[in-house]
Design a protein around this motif. Structure first.
Motif, PDB file in Angstrom:
ATOM      1  N   UNK A  34       0.836  -1.197   0.000  1.00 23.90           N
ATOM      2  CA  UNK A  34       0.000   0.000   0.000  1.00 23.90           C
ATOM      3  C   UNK A  34       0.876   1.253   0.000  1.00 23.90           C
ATOM      4  N   UNK A  35       1.955   1.172   0.783  1.00 21.20           N
ATOM      5  CA  UNK A  35       2.876   2.311   0.834  1.00 21.20           C
ATOM      6  C   UNK A  35       3.436   2.554  -0.560  1.00 21.20           C
ATOM      7  N   UNK A  36       3.773   1.435  -1.228  1.00 16.14           N
ATOM      8  CA  UNK A  36       4.318   1.528  -2.578  1.00 16.14           C
ATOM      9  C   UNK A  36       3.302   2.212  -3.511  1.00 16.14           C
ATOM     10  N   UNK A  67      -5.497   1.042 -12.012  1.00 20.73           N
ATOM     11  CA  UNK A  67      -5.552  -0.212 -12.771  1.00 20.73           C
ATOM     12  C   UNK A  67      -4.148  -0.782 -12.938  1.00 20.73           C
ATOM     13  N   UNK A  68      -3.228   0.119 -13.297  1.00 18.46           N
ATOM     14  CA  UNK A  68      -1.841  -0.311 -13.510  1.00 18.46           C
ATOM     15  C   UNK A  68      -1.276  -0.903 -12.222  1.00 18.46           C
ATOM     16  N   UNK A  69      -1.521  -0.209 -11.103  1.00 23.25           N
ATOM     17  CA  UNK A  69      -0.978  -0.674  -9.823  1.00 23.25           C
ATOM     18  C   UNK A  69      -1.559  -2.042  -9.439  1.00 23.25           C
ATOM     19  N   UNK A  70      -2.879  -2.168  -9.638  1.00 22.74           N
ATOM     20  CA  UNK A  70      -3.525  -3.435  -9.293  1.00 22.74           C
ATOM     21  C   UNK A  70      -2.956  -4.556 -10.153  1.00 22.74           C
ATOM     22  N   UNK A  71      -2.710  -4.254 -11.456  1.00 27.32           N
ATOM     23  CA  UNK A  71      -2.169  -5.288 -12.355  1.00 27.32           C
ATOM     24  C   UNK A  71      -0.769  -5.694 -11.916  1.00 27.32           C
ATOM     25  N   UNK A  76       3.032  -9.424  -9.502  1.00 24.80           N
ATOM     26  CA  UNK A  76       4.099  -9.676  -8.518  1.00 24.80           C
ATOM     27  C   UNK A  76       3.695 -10.815  -7.594  1.00 24.80           C
ATOM     28  N   UNK A  77       2.426 -10.817  -7.166  1.00 27.19           N
ATOM     29  CA  UNK A  77       2.000 -11.853  -6.217  1.00 27.19           C
ATOM     30  C   UNK A  77       1.784 -13.209  -6.851  1.00 27.19           C
ATOM     31  N   UNK A  78       1.240 -13.198  -8.080  1.00 24.04           N
ATOM     32  CA  UNK A  78       0.838 -14.486  -8.645  1.00 24.04           C
ATOM     33  C   UNK A  78       1.769 -15.025  -9.709  1.00 24.04           C
ATOM     34  N   UNK A  79       2.867 -14.328 -10.002  1.00 24.94           N
ATOM     35  CA  UNK A  79       3.732 -14.820 -11.071  1.00 24.94           C
ATOM     36  C   UNK A  79       4.354 -16.147 -10.620  1.00 24.94           C
ATOM     37  N   UNK A  80       4.835 -16.973 -11.634  1.00 26.07           N
ATOM     38  CA  UNK A  80       5.339 -18.308 -11.279  1.00 26.07           C
ATOM     39  C   UNK A  80       6.482 -18.217 -10.281  1.00 26.07           C
ATOM     40  N   UNK A  81       6.580 -19.271  -9.483  1.00 29.20           N
ATOM     41  CA  UNK A  81       7.572 -19.320  -8.407  1.00 29.20           C
ATOM     42  C   UNK A  81       8.976 -18.963  -8.841  1.00 29.20           C
ATOM     43  N   UNK A  82       9.372 -19.526 -10.031  1.00 27.07           N
ATOM     44  CA  UNK A  82      10.763 -19.332 -10.439  1.00 27.07           C
ATOM     45  C   UNK A  82      11.077 -17.894 -10.838  1.00 27.07           C
ATOM     46  N   UNK A  83      10.061 -17.040 -10.902  1.00 29.54           N
ATOM     47  CA  UNK A  83      10.347 -15.632 -11.198  1.00 29.54           C
ATOM     48  C   UNK A  83      10.368 -14.781  -9.930  1.00 29.54           C
ATOM     49  N   UNK A  84      10.161 -15.447  -8.786  1.00 26.42           N
ATOM     50  CA  UNK A  84      10.094 -14.677  -7.545  1.00 26.42           C
ATOM     51  C   UNK A  84      11.474 -14.289  -7.052  1.00 26.42           C
TER      52      UNK A  84
END
Ligand SMILES: C[S@@+](CC[C@H](N)C(=O)[O-])C[C@H]1O[C@@H](n2cnc3c(N)ncnc32)[C@H](O)[C@@H]1O
Length: 494
Positions: A34-36, A67-71, A76-84
Motif C-alpha cells: 500500500x505504501x508503494x 488499474x496499472x498498480x492493481x495489475x 508480482x504476487x501471482x507470477x510463477x515461483x521461479x520468477x520470484x
C-alpha cells in the motif's frame, strides 16, 4: 494536452536500480504494498494535478494508475515461483551485526550494505552465519563430490573412499575397503617410489615426534578404463576438537588421464548418488506407512527362514525400513548402504544392526559364507552389473543360504505406483502436509525410471540369478502396483 509535457520533467524520486529491492521488500511485507501504491500515486498522479490539467483527464489518469498498480501487484504476487525474488528461508537465531559493531550509524555500514558492497548483488544478501548454520552441517556431502579421495584411520587402514575414487579404481576399490593402505600402494605403477616416500615419511615422523599436517607425492596407476592415470597425492590430517590426529583424507588430484571417459562415468555416478540423497527424506517420510511397500518388504523377507536368529545382509538398506522388519522378526542384520543421505537417516533410528558404508557393486571386502540370507528390496536395478553383484551375493552366503529381491525391469511403468502412493496420502488426509515430499518423490521416480530402472529385463534378472549359482524358488512377475518383480532363490547346501 499541453500539461502532459510538464510531466516529462518530473523525476522519479527513487533511482530505477532500487525498484527490484523495493518490490522484494514489499513481497516480504505485504502491507508495504500500500505504501508503494501511495508513493507511486504521489510520484505520477499528483504532478498532473499540480499542473492544473483538466479534471476529466486527472480522473482518467488516476483510474489508469489504479488499474496499472492493481495489475502490477497481481503479477508480482501471482507470477510463477521461479520468477520470484529469492527469500532465504529463516535461520534459527541468526547472528547479525549489532548496531554498535557497524562503523557508523549510516545505511552503508549495515550488514546488507557491507555485503552488497563486497558481492555487488541486488539480491537480499545471505545472513552472515549462513556458512556456519546451513553449509557446515551438510558439508560432509561435499567430500563425495570432489577429486578421488580415500580416508584412512590412525593406523592407516582404508575406512572409506568417495565416488570419484570408486570410478578411477573401479576394479580394485571393493577389495581395498577395510584394508591397510599398503594394499593400495601394491596396485600402483610407481609402488616402489611410494614405499620409498613412506619410509622417509616415517623417519621424519620419528625425528620430529609429530605427523606433518599435509603430505604430497606423485601417484601413477594403470587403469583398465582410463589408461595410465597420474595423480598428485595430497594427504591432510583429520583431527578432533583437541587437535588430536583421527585419520587422513587423501585426495588424488588427477594430472593426466583419459578425461572424457572419466568425466562421463563420474557424471553418471554423481547424478545417481545425489538422486538417492535427495530421495532419502521424502522416501522415509512417505513410504514406511504405505501399505503396498510394507507388504513388499514382508514378501521379500519371507524368504528368510522363520524363527529368527539368522544373520541377514540387507543390501542397499536405504533408511533402514527393511532392516527394521528383519530385526522385528528376531534376525541379526548387517545393513550395507553407500549413500550418505540414506545413512544419515538410518543411523539416527537407533536400530540394533551393523551398518556398513559400502557399495553393493563391490562386495569383495566381505568374507565368504558370512550370511544365512541376503535381501535386496528395490536395489538391484540400481546396480550396473547385476550378474557380478549376484555372484558376489552367492559367495557371501553360507551353503543353503537364501536370497530375496525385488527389482524394476524393462517393462516397469511407475505411473500406477505413484498414483497409488498419492491415493493413499489423500485417503489418510496426509497429502496436503506431504505434498512437497510427494512432488520430490515423484520427480525422483521419474528420473529413476528414465535413467536406471529399465536397463534389464525380467528374463535377464532370472538368468543372472541362475548363472550366479542360485536355484529359483519363487517368482512373482509383477507386484507393488506392477512396479517390480519379486524373486526368492537359494544356494545349494554342501
Ligand atoms: C529404492 S531405495 C531402497 C532402500 C531399501 N532397500 C528400502 O526398501 O527401503 C534403493 C537404495 O539402494 C541404494 N543403492 C543404490 N546403489 C547402491 C550401491 N551400489 N551400493 C549400495 N547401495 C546402493 C540407494 O542408496 C538406496 O538407498
Amino acid at each position: 494536452v499541453p500539461a502532459v509535457d510538464k510531466t516529462e520533467s518530473v523525476e522519479l524520486p527513487i533511482p530505477v536500480k532500487a525498484w527490484p529491492e523495493i518490490i522484494a521488500a514489499a513481497e516480504r511485507h505485504p502491507l508495504s504494498f500500500f505504501a508503494l501504491g501511495i508513493i507511486g500515486f504521489l510520484t505520477l498522479v499528483v504532478p498532473l494535478g499540480l499542473a492544473k490539467i483538466d479534471g476529466g483527464v486527472l480522473v482518467v489518469a488516476m483510474g489508469a494508475y489504479s488499474l496499472l498498480f492493481a495489475t502490477v501487484a497481481a503479477i508480482v504476487y501471482f507470477r510463477p515461483r521461479n520468477l520470484r525474488f529469492e527469500e532465504p528461508a529463516p535461520i534459527a537465531d541468526p547472528v547479525r551485526f549489532k548496531k554498535s559493531e557497524t562503523q557508523s550509524g549510516d545505511e552503508d555500514s549495515s550488514e546488507s550494505g557491507k555485503l552488497r558492497e563486497l558481492y555487488g548483488t541486488d539480491k537480499p544478501p545471505p545472513n552472515l552465519d549462513t556458512w556456519y548454520r546451513r553449509i557446515r552441517p551438510s558439508l560432509h556431502q561435499a567430500s563425495y563430490y570432489t577429486v578421488p579421495t580415500y580416508y584412512l584411520d590412525r593406523d592407516l587402514y582404508i575406512v572409506d573412499y568417495n565416488i570419484a575414487f570408486e570410478v578411477a579404481f573401479r576394479t580394485k576399490a571393493g577389495k581395498l575397503r577395510g584394508k591397510h593402505v599398503g594394499f593400495f600402494i601394491d596396485i600402483l605403477a610407481n609402488a616402489n617410489q611410494v614405499y620409498e616416500h613412506g619410509k622417509q615419511f616415517t623417519n621424519r615422523v620419528k625425528a620430529e615426534g609429530t605427523f606433518p599436517f599435509v603430505d604430497f607425492e606423485p601417484i601413477v596407476y594403470h587403469s583398465d578404463d582410463f589408461g595410465t592415470i597420474e595423480f598428485t597425492k595430497v594427504a591432510s590430517q583429520l583431527h578432533d576438537a583437541g587437535g588430536k590426529l583421527q585419520g587422513w583424507a587423501v585426495a588424488l588430484m588427477p594430472r593426466a588421464l583419459n578425461w572424457p571417459a572419466f568425466e562421463e562415468q563420474l557424471r553418471q555416478k554423481l547424478f545417481q548418488d545425489k538422486l538417492w540423497s535427495v530421495y532419502s527424506g521424502p522416501y522415509d517420510r512417505i513410504l514406511p506407512d504405505f501399505p503396498a511397500y510394507k507388504q513388499l518388504i514382508q514378501d521379500v523377507i519371507a524368504v528368510v527362514p522363520a524363527g529368527g536368529a539368522n544373520h541377514v545382509a540387507d543390501l542397499g538398506a536405504g533408511t533402514g525400513n527393511v532392516t527394521a522388519a528383519l530385526l522385528a522378526q528376531g534376525h541379526r542384520v548387517t545393513a550395507i548402504e553407500n549413500n550418505v543421505g540414506m545413512l544419515d537417516r538410518f543411523s539416527v533410528k537407533g536400530l540394533r544392526a551393523t551398518i556398513v558404508k559400502g557399495s553393493v557393486d563391490n562386495l569383495e571386502c566381505l568374507k565368504d559364507e558370512l550370511f544365512d540370507a541376503v535381501v535386496m528390496v528395490n536395489v538391484l536395478y540400481a546396480v550396473d552389473d547385476p550378474l557380478k553383484c549376484l555372484k558376489e551375493t552367492h559367495r557371501i552366503l553360507k551353503p543353503g543360504g537364501v536370497i530375496g529381491f525385488s527389482t524394476t525391469h524393462q517393462e516397469t511403468n511407475l505411473d500406477e505406483l505413484l498414483a497409488g502412493i498419492r491415493a493413499h496420502l489423500e485417503a489418510t488426509g496426509k497429502f496436503a502436509k506431504l505434498q512437497v515430499d510427494f512432488d520430490v518423490l515423484q520427480r525422483i521416480n521419474r528420473d529413476i525410471e528414465k535413467s536406471i530402472a529399465r536397463r534389464f529385463s525380467r528374463k535377464q534378472y532370472l538368468s543372472y540369478a541362475q548363472q550366479a549359482g542360485f536355484e529359483l524358488t519363487r517368482i512373482v512377475d509383477s507386484t507393488y502396483h506392477n512396479a517390480v518383480m519379486l524373486v526368492h532363490a537359494g544356494k545349494s547346501g554342501k
